[in-house]
Motif scaffolding. Structure first.
Motif, PDB file in Angstrom:
ATOM      1  N   ASN A 190       0.818  -1.216   0.000  1.00 35.93           N
ATOM      2  CA  ASN A 190       0.000   0.000   0.000  1.00 35.93           C
ATOM      3  C   ASN A 190       0.849   1.261   0.000  1.00 35.93           C
ATOM      4  OD1 ASN A 190      -2.359  -1.447  -0.070  1.00 35.93           O
ATOM      5  ND2 ASN A 190      -2.757  -1.303   2.121  1.00 35.93           N
ATOM      6  N   LYS A 191       1.981   1.204   0.710  1.00 36.13           N
ATOM      7  CA  LYS A 191       2.775   2.424   0.861  1.00 36.13           C
ATOM      8  C   LYS A 191       3.572   2.784  -0.395  1.00 36.13           C
ATOM      9  CE  LYS A 191       6.823   0.195   2.963  1.00 36.13           C
ATOM     10  NZ  LYS A 191       7.696   0.149   4.164  1.00 36.13           N
ATOM     11  N   ASP A 192       3.819   1.823  -1.283  1.00 36.77           N
ATOM     12  CA  ASP A 192       4.579   2.158  -2.496  1.00 36.77           C
ATOM     13  C   ASP A 192       3.763   2.018  -3.775  1.00 36.77           C
ATOM     14  OD1 ASP A 192       6.591  -0.828  -2.001  1.00 36.77           O
ATOM     15  OD2 ASP A 192       4.568  -0.633  -2.809  1.00 36.77           O
ATOM     16  N   MET A 193       2.435   2.083  -3.643  1.00 35.13           N
ATOM     17  CA  MET A 193       1.565   2.082  -4.830  1.00 35.13           C
ATOM     18  C   MET A 193       1.915   3.232  -5.775  1.00 35.13           C
ATOM     19  SD  MET A 193      -2.352   1.249  -3.793  1.00 35.13           S
ATOM     20  CE  MET A 193      -2.930  -0.401  -3.395  1.00 35.13           C
ATOM     21  N   ASN A 194       2.093   4.397  -5.188  1.00 42.10           N
ATOM     22  CA  ASN A 194       2.319   5.596  -5.996  1.00 42.10           C
ATOM     23  C   ASN A 194       3.602   5.484  -6.814  1.00 42.10           C
ATOM     24  OD1 ASN A 194       1.812   8.384  -6.810  1.00 42.10           O
ATOM     25  ND2 ASN A 194       3.538   8.891  -5.518  1.00 42.10           N
ATOM     26  N   ILE A 195       4.671   4.964  -6.181  1.00 39.26           N
ATOM     27  CA  ILE A 195       5.951   4.824  -6.882  1.00 39.26           C
ATOM     28  C   ILE A 195       5.832   3.842  -8.042  1.00 39.26           C
ATOM     29  CG2 ILE A 195       8.337   4.056  -6.628  1.00 39.26           C
ATOM     30  CD1 ILE A 195       8.233   5.027  -3.736  1.00 39.26           C
ATOM     31  N   GLN A 196       5.178   2.700  -7.796  1.00 40.99           N
ATOM     32  CA  GLN A 196       5.021   1.704  -8.855  1.00 40.99           C
ATOM     33  C   GLN A 196       4.164   2.236  -9.997  1.00 40.99           C
ATOM     34  OE1 GLN A 196       6.361  -1.854  -9.103  1.00 40.99           O
ATOM     35  NE2 GLN A 196       5.948  -0.837 -11.031  1.00 40.99           N
ATOM     36  N   ALA A 197       3.140   3.011  -9.663  1.00 41.29           N
ATOM     37  CA  ALA A 197       2.287   3.603 -10.699  1.00 41.29           C
ATOM     38  C   ALA A 197       3.083   4.588 -11.556  1.00 41.29           C
ATOM     39  CB  ALA A 197       1.092   4.298 -10.059  1.00 41.29           C
ATOM     40  N   MET A 198       3.983   5.321 -10.918  1.00 44.89           N
ATOM     41  CA  MET A 198       4.824   6.263 -11.660  1.00 44.89           C
ATOM     42  C   MET A 198       5.779   5.537 -12.588  1.00 44.89           C
ATOM     43  SD  MET A 198       5.644   9.054  -8.649  1.00 44.89           S
ATOM     44  CE  MET A 198       6.825   9.938  -9.667  1.00 44.89           C
ATOM     45  N   VAL A 199       6.319   4.401 -12.128  1.00 47.51           N
ATOM     46  CA  VAL A 199       7.222   3.613 -12.967  1.00 47.51           C
ATOM     47  C   VAL A 199       6.497   3.124 -14.219  1.00 47.51           C
ATOM     48  CG1 VAL A 199       8.551   1.466 -13.084  1.00 47.51           C
ATOM     49  CG2 VAL A 199       8.681   2.900 -11.040  1.00 47.51           C
ATOM     50  N   ASN A 212      -8.820  11.274  -4.365  1.00 51.09           N
ATOM     51  CA  ASN A 212      -7.435  11.109  -3.905  1.00 51.09           C
ATOM     52  C   ASN A 212      -7.060   9.629  -3.761  1.00 51.09           C
ATOM     53  OD1 ASN A 212      -4.925  12.188  -3.195  1.00 51.09           O
ATOM     54  ND2 ASN A 212      -5.369  12.066  -1.025  1.00 51.09           N
ATOM     55  N   LYS A 213      -7.472   8.825  -4.728  1.00 48.98           N
ATOM     56  CA  LYS A 213      -7.143   7.402  -4.733  1.00 48.98           C
ATOM     57  C   LYS A 213      -5.930   7.149  -5.624  1.00 48.98           C
ATOM     58  CE  LYS A 213     -11.618   5.244  -3.759  1.00 48.98           C
ATOM     59  NZ  LYS A 213     -12.622   4.260  -4.235  1.00 48.98           N
ATOM     60  N   GLU A 214      -5.211   6.066  -5.306  1.00 47.02           N
ATOM     61  CA  GLU A 214      -4.062   5.678  -6.110  1.00 47.02           C
ATOM     62  C   GLU A 214      -4.521   4.876  -7.325  1.00 47.02           C
ATOM     63  OE1 GLU A 214      -1.112   6.691  -5.759  1.00 47.02           O
ATOM     64  OE2 GLU A 214      -1.257   7.600  -3.774  1.00 47.02           O
ATOM     65  N   ALA A 215      -3.764   4.990  -8.412  1.00 45.80           N
ATOM     66  CA  ALA A 215      -4.134   4.293  -9.651  1.00 45.80           C
ATOM     67  C   ALA A 215      -4.093   2.776  -9.501  1.00 45.80           C
ATOM     68  CB  ALA A 215      -3.198   4.729 -10.784  1.00 45.80           C
ATOM     69  N   LEU A 216      -3.273   2.272  -8.577  1.00 47.96           N
ATOM     70  CA  LEU A 216      -3.132   0.824  -8.427  1.00 47.96           C
ATOM     71  C   LEU A 216      -4.052   0.235  -7.362  1.00 47.96           C
ATOM     72  CD1 LEU A 216       0.727   0.275  -8.807  1.00 47.96           C
ATOM     73  CD2 LEU A 216      -1.076  -0.579 -10.315  1.00 47.96           C
ATOM     74  N   GLU A 217      -4.923   1.029  -6.779  1.00 46.56           N
ATOM     75  CA  GLU A 217      -5.841   0.485  -5.771  1.00 46.56           C
ATOM     76  C   GLU A 217      -6.747  -0.585  -6.379  1.00 46.56           C
ATOM     77  OE1 GLU A 217      -7.967   2.989  -3.073  1.00 46.56           O
ATOM     78  OE2 GLU A 217      -6.355   4.465  -2.987  1.00 46.56           O
ATOM     79  N   GLU A 218      -7.131  -0.389  -7.635  1.00 42.13           N
ATOM     80  CA  GLU A 218      -7.963  -1.389  -8.313  1.00 42.13           C
ATOM     81  C   GLU A 218      -7.225  -2.715  -8.415  1.00 42.13           C
ATOM     82  OE1 GLU A 218     -10.356  -1.990 -12.570  1.00 42.13           O
ATOM     83  OE2 GLU A 218      -8.816  -0.444 -12.371  1.00 42.13           O
ATOM     84  N   VAL A 219      -5.922  -2.652  -8.702  1.00 45.09           N
ATOM     85  CA  VAL A 219      -5.114  -3.867  -8.805  1.00 45.09           C
ATOM     86  C   VAL A 219      -4.935  -4.500  -7.425  1.00 45.09           C
ATOM     87  CG1 VAL A 219      -2.936  -4.836  -9.641  1.00 45.09           C
ATOM     88  CG2 VAL A 219      -3.915  -2.825 -10.766  1.00 45.09           C
TER      89      VAL A 219
END
Length: 294
Positions: A190-199, A212-219
């Motif tokens: 959960n804490k590195d969702m944002n970094i992986q989404a940016m990659v 304010n949801k992360e793009a990978l929350e669905e995954v």
């Protein structure tokens, strides 16, 4: 001074993430590490401390349908097309007005005067159109794949006893290969969702930005019964569909992956608690002994 000892102590307020390293060319110098063994023993006896636990992780395959794969470089525009563009947009090529004998006038412009400029503009627009078409084709390929995956998954659920068998089935792997998409293995907590989404270059949807949801929350919400995303997601390189590989729950981190600063902090805190407890016991024993004496 012969046989002299030098004691080195760490500052708890500024501990490094990696253990300190020492080196010397002096043959008469030796270093006695009195901390590493104590830290290792403390870790072995306290693996379940929250500070030593790894967060739950999701392992997934990102199928990237690259727009570049569908890109067709536009051919150079011919003169007929360039002249047509010039005639339709002649006003855009008019030079600045001039003043002569107190009168303002706009010089006449002909195609030959601005041919290079016209060619540059048309070429740029053709490239924009080609990229837009490539993106559309990549999106269509991703949507077609999603339809096929949805149909196949219904059949596979009846043929395999568990998710692992289904996920590793020949039928599913063949579909992934035939899709032509690039398969990228990813994992995240959960804490590195944002970094992986940016990659991955994922774009947030309007609803995600608003909430304010992360793009990978669905995954991250995928499970064995719902093991692929039900929609196509836009990315920097094209369009993406995600498949769940596996999930792992919270578990102790390996000793080598724990920062030196964390190990030292937890070890020191434990020593302090132990020393405090011993002092409390001594005071308690003294009070009890005095009570018995009176």
């Amino acid at each position: 001074k012969k046989n002299a000892l030098i004691h080195l102590a760490l500052k708890l307020q500024s501990l490094p993430k990696s253990p300190p390293a020492f080196s010397t060319r002096a043959e008469t110098f030796s270093f006695n590490d009195q901390l590493s063994a104590s830290l290792a023993d403390f870790y072995e006896g306290n693996k379940d401390l929250e500070a030593f636990m790894e967060a739950p992780r999701t392992f997934s395959t990102a199928l990237v349908f690259s727009s570049e794969k569908f890109m067709n470089q536009p051919s150079a525009p011919d003169e007929v097309r360039l002249r047509s563009y010039f005639e339709r947009n002649r006003l855009d090529f008019l030079p600045d007005s001039k003043e002569e004998n107190n009168e303002t006038f706009t010089p006449e412009v002909i195609f030959e005067d601005v041919a290079d400029q016209v060619k540059e503009l048309v070429t740029k627009q053709d490239l924009v159109d080609a990229k837009r078409e490539a993106d559309r084709l990549a999106q269509n390929a991703a949507l077609d794949f999603l339809d096929q995956l949805n149909s196949l998954s219904d059949r596979l659920r009846g043929n395999y006893p568990d998710f692992t068998s289904l996920r590793n089935s020949n039928e599913l792997n063949e579909l992934l290969t035939e899709s032509g998409a690039e398969q990228r293995k990813i994992s995240f907590s959960n804490k590195d969702m944002n970094i992986q989404a940016m990659v991955l270059g994922l774009e947030k949807r309007a609803s995600e930005k608003k909430s304010n949801k992360e793009a990978l929350e669905e995954v991250g919400s995928l499970n064995e019964s719902k093991f692929f995303t039900r929609s196509v997601r836009k990315s920097r390189n094209g369009h993406v569909v995600f498949l769940l590989d596996r999930k792992i729950g919270e578990q102790p981190s390996s000793y080598s992956n724990i920062p030196f600063s964390t190990l030292c902090r937890e070890y020191t805190n434990d020593k302090r608690r132990s020393q405090f407890s011993q002092k409390v016991d001594k005071i308690k024993d003294k009070l009890l002994s005095k009570g018995k004496a009176t």
